[in-house]
Design a protein around this motif. Sequence first.
Motif, short mmCIF file in Angstrom:
data_model
loop_
_atom_site.label_atom_id
_atom_site.label_comp_id
_atom_site.label_asym_id
_atom_site.label_seq_id
_atom_site.Cartn_x
_atom_site.Cartn_y
_atom_site.Cartn_z
N GLY A 250 0.77 -1.23 0.00
CA GLY A 250 0.00 0.00 0.00
C GLY A 250 0.81 1.28 0.00
O GLY A 250 0.23 2.37 0.12
N GLU A 251 2.13 1.19 -0.11
CA GLU A 251 2.96 2.40 -0.13
C GLU A 251 4.23 2.10 -0.93
O GLU A 251 4.51 0.96 -1.29
CB GLU A 251 3.31 2.84 1.29
CG GLU A 251 4.10 1.80 2.07
CD GLU A 251 4.40 2.26 3.48
OE1 GLU A 251 3.92 3.33 3.87
OE2 GLU A 251 5.12 1.53 4.19
N GLU A 252 5.00 3.16 -1.18
CA GLU A 252 6.25 3.01 -1.95
C GLU A 252 7.25 2.21 -1.14
O GLU A 252 7.80 2.69 -0.14
CB GLU A 252 6.81 4.39 -2.27
CG GLU A 252 7.94 4.38 -3.27
CD GLU A 252 7.44 4.16 -4.69
OE1 GLU A 252 7.83 3.15 -5.29
OE2 GLU A 252 6.67 4.99 -5.20
N TYR A 253 7.48 0.94 -1.55
CA TYR A 253 8.30 0.04 -0.76
C TYR A 253 9.76 0.49 -0.71
O TYR A 253 10.42 0.37 0.34
CB TYR A 253 8.21 -1.37 -1.34
CG TYR A 253 8.70 -2.46 -0.43
CD1 TYR A 253 7.91 -2.94 0.60
CD2 TYR A 253 9.97 -3.02 -0.59
CE1 TYR A 253 8.35 -3.94 1.45
CE2 TYR A 253 10.42 -4.02 0.24
CZ TYR A 253 9.61 -4.48 1.26
OH TYR A 253 10.06 -5.47 2.11
N ALA A 255 10.89 3.41 -0.69
CA ALA A 255 11.08 4.62 0.11
C ALA A 255 11.60 4.29 1.50
O ALA A 255 12.20 5.15 2.17
CB ALA A 255 9.78 5.41 0.20
N ARG A 256 11.37 3.07 1.95
CA ARG A 256 11.88 2.66 3.26
C ARG A 256 13.39 2.46 3.26
O ARG A 256 14.02 2.44 4.31
CB ARG A 256 11.22 1.35 3.69
CG ARG A 256 9.70 1.37 3.67
CD ARG A 256 9.16 -0.02 3.99
NE ARG A 256 7.71 -0.08 3.97
CZ ARG A 256 7.01 -1.19 4.20
NH1 ARG A 256 7.66 -2.32 4.47
NH2 ARG A 256 5.70 -1.17 4.17
N TYR A 424 4.22 -4.17 -5.70
CA TYR A 424 4.13 -3.45 -6.97
C TYR A 424 3.48 -4.34 -8.02
O TYR A 424 3.48 -5.59 -7.91
CB TYR A 424 5.53 -3.03 -7.46
CG TYR A 424 6.24 -2.03 -6.60
CD1 TYR A 424 5.96 -0.67 -6.70
CD2 TYR A 424 7.22 -2.44 -5.69
CE1 TYR A 424 6.64 0.25 -5.92
CE2 TYR A 424 7.89 -1.53 -4.90
CZ TYR A 424 7.59 -0.18 -5.03
OH TYR A 424 8.25 0.74 -4.25
N VAL A 437 2.39 1.19 -7.55
CA VAL A 437 2.22 0.68 -6.19
C VAL A 437 0.88 -0.05 -6.10
O VAL A 437 -0.16 0.46 -6.52
CB VAL A 437 2.27 1.83 -5.16
CG1 VAL A 437 1.96 1.31 -3.76
CG2 VAL A 437 3.62 2.52 -5.19
N GLN A 439 -2.61 -1.44 -5.06
CA GLN A 439 -3.75 -1.04 -4.22
C GLN A 439 -4.86 -2.07 -4.41
O GLN A 439 -5.06 -2.60 -5.50
CB GLN A 439 -4.25 0.36 -4.61
CG GLN A 439 -3.21 1.46 -4.50
CD GLN A 439 -2.79 1.75 -3.07
OE1 GLN A 439 -3.50 1.39 -2.12
NE2 GLN A 439 -1.64 2.40 -2.91
#
Length: 471
Positions: A250-253, A255-256, A424, A437, A439
């Motif tokens: 559910g989010e930009e993986y 980015a972590r 993704y 991403v 959903q």
Amino acid sequence: MKVKRIFAPDMRQAMRRVRDEIGADAVIISNHRVAGGVEVVAAKEEDYEMAQAELKRSQKKTRPAPSPVSSQDDALAAELRRAKMRIAEARRKAEQPQPEVSQVVNRQIDTEEDEDLRFILQSLKTRQEEQARKEHDHEPFIPDDLWSDQPKHQPREEADDLVKTMQQEIHQLRKLMEKQLHQPSYQSSLPVTPQSSYASYSPIQQRLNDLGLSSGLIRQLTASLESELSEEAAWKNVLSRFADSLPVVGEEYIARGGMIAFVGATGVGKTTTIGKLAARYVLQYGSSSLALVTTDCYRIAAHEQLKTFGRILDVPVRVVDENHNLDEVLLSLRGKRLVLIDTAGMNAGDPEGIQQKQMLASVSVRLKKLLVLSCSSQRQLIEKAWSNYQELDLSACVLTKLDESGSLGDALTLAIEKRLPVAYITDGQKIPDDLIVAQRQDLVSRAVVAAQTSGASDSNYDDTNPIFRAG
């Protein structure tokens, strides 16, 4: 007598258990519905007959023995009364209006169940015929209380006529029982299994089947649907359940940050996916904190594509080989915020595949693993990929080649059943555009549109409803 009490969800399973546990010569003593199914009481035929004989002997000991004439008279009168009552009841049921076959949606008898019921009926018929022959061998007696205006001792001819009449009525009763056995009203009166409550939703189940979902997931999604819902309302309800059951990141993986290894079979798009993610990361955060690593030294020029991405994006690319193991390479890149690792696609049973899995599992740094699955692969290949790499403690998955697939059902079924979050999805070759991403609602919409586009069921989908549109 050894009596067996058997509980089962439906009569079909109960009869199968009777046959398996007692045998083909079993006698059904009683059966009735109970909470959660049916209860059948059965025993072996020889045990049942022995118990009946023992009961008669004990009854003779505890009461005065009647005269032969009165005993046979009473038995004949009782049998006549029972026969008349059964015929009247059978006629009453036969005269009731029968529903149309198309209206009987909860039909619980299939070919195997018909055979079980025919087995019971034939057993009963055989015992009744044997009993009738035994009674016919004895000289009949006419009960005194049947007709008060008749003399006590009737002529032999009248007695024969009475026996013939009884035999004809019993024969008629048997015919009515056989007729009722094959009538929908009789079949619909049998215990209803839980699965039959979904019979009215067969169009809904067909739609889900067109999406490519597994039968187990279809049963899960259609469980406990409200019977008063219209077909379209039920369809939207099921799609909502489908979306809620999908695990997604559910989010930009990326980015972590961290070190992420991409595993999967050959040709599923691992290298291309890494190139798309690397380009997206560089556009957002720059190239200085990114590095690429490849462990694929088995194929000729396997790392050239990744090195090409590195030159274009201006990021370093490291190769794991016999001189530089994976743990050393990753330790040298600890200063990078994100490290994307490309691996070789191999059979987990091959020596090279086993060696690669051991290498990924033995690194001293914290390593996340993403399983890359191609939606264009068959279900067996998708499940095999999961089986090959599940021991690596997978963090999530990437679904690729949506543009080449006619169905997303196999991949989404795996994600739901294995509780593997989707990070993704990719639906083309453009870098970095064709990567999204994941959903829940978008995945369900794409699954429906993919089934519609492939022509699975052109009339079942509504393009005007937002939930059916991709994106």
